[in-house]
Design a protein around this motif. Sequence first.
Motif, PDB file in Angstrom:
ATOM      1  N   ASN A   1       0.839  -1.205   0.000  1.00 27.68           N
ATOM      2  CA  ASN A   1       0.000   0.000   0.000  1.00 27.68           C
ATOM      3  C   ASN A   1       0.870   1.250   0.000  1.00 27.68           C
ATOM      4  O   ASN A   1       1.835   1.341   0.751  1.00 27.68           O
ATOM      5  N   PHE A   2       0.528   2.211  -0.849  1.00 28.45           N
ATOM      6  CA  PHE A   2       1.288   3.447  -0.935  1.00 28.45           C
ATOM      7  C   PHE A   2       0.398   4.610  -0.498  1.00 28.45           C
ATOM      8  O   PHE A   2      -0.236   5.281  -1.311  1.00 28.45           O
ATOM      9  N   ASP A   3       0.296   4.794   0.820  1.00 31.68           N
ATOM     10  CA  ASP A   3      -0.409   5.938   1.422  1.00 31.68           C
ATOM     11  C   ASP A   3      -1.903   5.989   1.126  1.00 31.68           C
ATOM     12  O   ASP A   3      -2.516   7.060   1.197  1.00 31.68           O
ATOM     13  N   THR A   4      -2.506   4.862   0.792  1.00 29.58           N
ATOM     14  CA  THR A   4      -3.957   4.837   0.596  1.00 29.58           C
ATOM     15  C   THR A   4      -4.631   4.646   1.946  1.00 29.58           C
ATOM     16  O   THR A   4      -4.215   3.807   2.745  1.00 29.58           O
ATOM     17  N   THR A   5      -5.679   5.419   2.206  1.00 29.81           N
ATOM     18  CA  THR A   5      -6.436   5.302   3.447  1.00 29.81           C
ATOM     19  C   THR A   5      -7.842   4.786   3.156  1.00 29.81           C
ATOM     20  O   THR A   5      -8.277   4.738   2.002  1.00 29.81           O
ATOM     21  N   GLU A   6      -8.555   4.427   4.205  1.00 24.88           N
ATOM     22  CA  GLU A   6      -9.938   3.974   4.048  1.00 24.88           C
ATOM     23  C   GLU A   6     -10.783   5.014   3.316  1.00 24.88           C
ATOM     24  O   GLU A   6     -11.651   4.661   2.510  1.00 24.88           O
ATOM     25  N   ALA A   7     -10.528   6.273   3.589  1.00 22.01           N
ATOM     26  CA  ALA A   7     -11.321   7.350   2.981  1.00 22.01           C
ATOM     27  C   ALA A   7     -11.198   7.384   1.464  1.00 22.01           C
ATOM     28  O   ALA A   7     -12.064   7.924   0.777  1.00 22.01           O
ATOM     29  N   ASP A   8     -10.125   6.792   0.924  1.00 17.61           N
ATOM     30  CA  ASP A   8      -9.954   6.758  -0.523  1.00 17.61           C
ATOM     31  C   ASP A   8     -10.793   5.668  -1.181  1.00 17.61           C
ATOM     32  O   ASP A   8     -10.923   5.655  -2.408  1.00 17.61           O
ATOM     33  N   LEU A   9     -11.356   4.757  -0.374  1.00 17.54           N
ATOM     34  CA  LEU A   9     -12.055   3.610  -0.947  1.00 17.54           C
ATOM     35  C   LEU A   9     -13.472   3.407  -0.438  1.00 17.54           C
ATOM     36  O   LEU A   9     -14.341   2.948  -1.180  1.00 17.54           O
TER      37      LEU A   9
END
Length: 499
Positions: free
Chosen positions: A463-471
Amino acid sequence: MFLLIILLCGLCLWQLGQACYHLWLSPLSHIPGPKWAAISLLYEFYYEVICSGQYTREIENMHRIYGPIVRVNPYEVHIKDPDFCIEHFSPVKKLDKYGWWYRVFGGPWSTISTEDHHVHKTRRGTFQNFLAPRMVRGFVPTIVEKLKGASAIMDRHVRTGNVLNLSNVYRCMAADVVSAYVLPTSLNLLESDDLGEEFQSSLRFFFETATSMRYLGFMEPIITIIPSIIFNAMLTQPAKALIRLVRKLEACVDDVIQKGPDMDKSGLCLLERINNNEHEKDEMFRERLLQEAEQFIVAGSETTGHTLAVTTFYILQYKNVQEKLLQELINADIVFDGNLEITKLQALPYLSAVITEGLRFSHGVGSRLPRINKSSEVQYKQWRIPAGVPISMTSRLHHEDARLFPEPYKFSPDRWLQADSKNLKKYLSPFGHGSRICPGMHLAIYEINIAIAYIFTHYTVINFDTTEADLVSKHDLGAPFPKQDSKGLQVTLRARVTE
């Protein structure tokens, strides 16, 4: 001026009369819920259009305040009771769809938007067998072929070390798979220079516009009289992309119709199957084929791509989940070629549990699903609901119910490996319920199984800095969409060395 005042006063009195009727005289006046929702569609309009797909969250809040049954607009009731919904949406029930709600998704001639139960059964019958598990298993080599196309993109990022938007790859692959099943030729988005960015922007535009036009349908005649030079100047880039997609689908439909029925059924796409099996073709048959194509491709791209991205994200979030999944896949020694045994893959218990949990988190359909029983009234506890009233449920509210799924926001595949997990699965409804359940369900499940298994056996995904809010779903617009500025699932990849 005096006449204008008279007209305004008359309009105000008419609106006041409507409000009084809905509050005190309507057959739904006894159903609990906020008064503003009972008076007018403007309450729903605010959350769905102004706030862009936020009414599901507001309905959830209504249930916290008013209980398991609420009136969500002047004409419709929403029930949050998983056991009741399983019974009410049973396949044996002859329920109609709520035309006002569904007409925007593909037009009135598509199967998904067909209101009448019997007409829907006839239309679905022209392709039902083609989407049965046995038939879809024959399509597995094509799914593997499209996955290898996605793998070529991932291999390039392995070599360069660049960050990859895996959400885009998943959606392109999903679109290529479903279009290859539905159309004579695939959309081949995996080969596009922008990796499907234009296509994906057109899909979001479609869902946003469809949601708005549900309430602003009166504007359609006005739009049709706008001069084309002005209309074209008003179009945004996503709108233009959507028009280009429709033109491409129109060309495919015309090709199918001109080709005519083919007695050799091997290798036929879904549109060709409908063309073969539809014996009574009227002047709207071309429009029906076009709407079927739009329906399948729009639904089969966004929801499947979203599910793959969400599932992958949570696998990466939990190291123990990733380790158990990888070990099971290595032990199974699956060969990803044209002879892939999908039944063997689906029989892997932990993979199945991971994907089931991924479906629970991604929800499938994002918004509510209204149905109408025209033949008899419905009794729910102490509330009597007259015949002909739309009754809706929302899968997400059940999927996040802590009474069914303890710690509902924890990604826990193990919950599907317990003794009572078979009974628990009846509360999972990412593809809907009853006779209107998503016809492309098996195609989507096969694709998700193959993609997840392939990617985690061939790559180390970081994972490269992806958060729950992105998905996670922020806007429920028929399909679940993340926030507007989401960067998607950003990852880096390393080739996995197998012993």
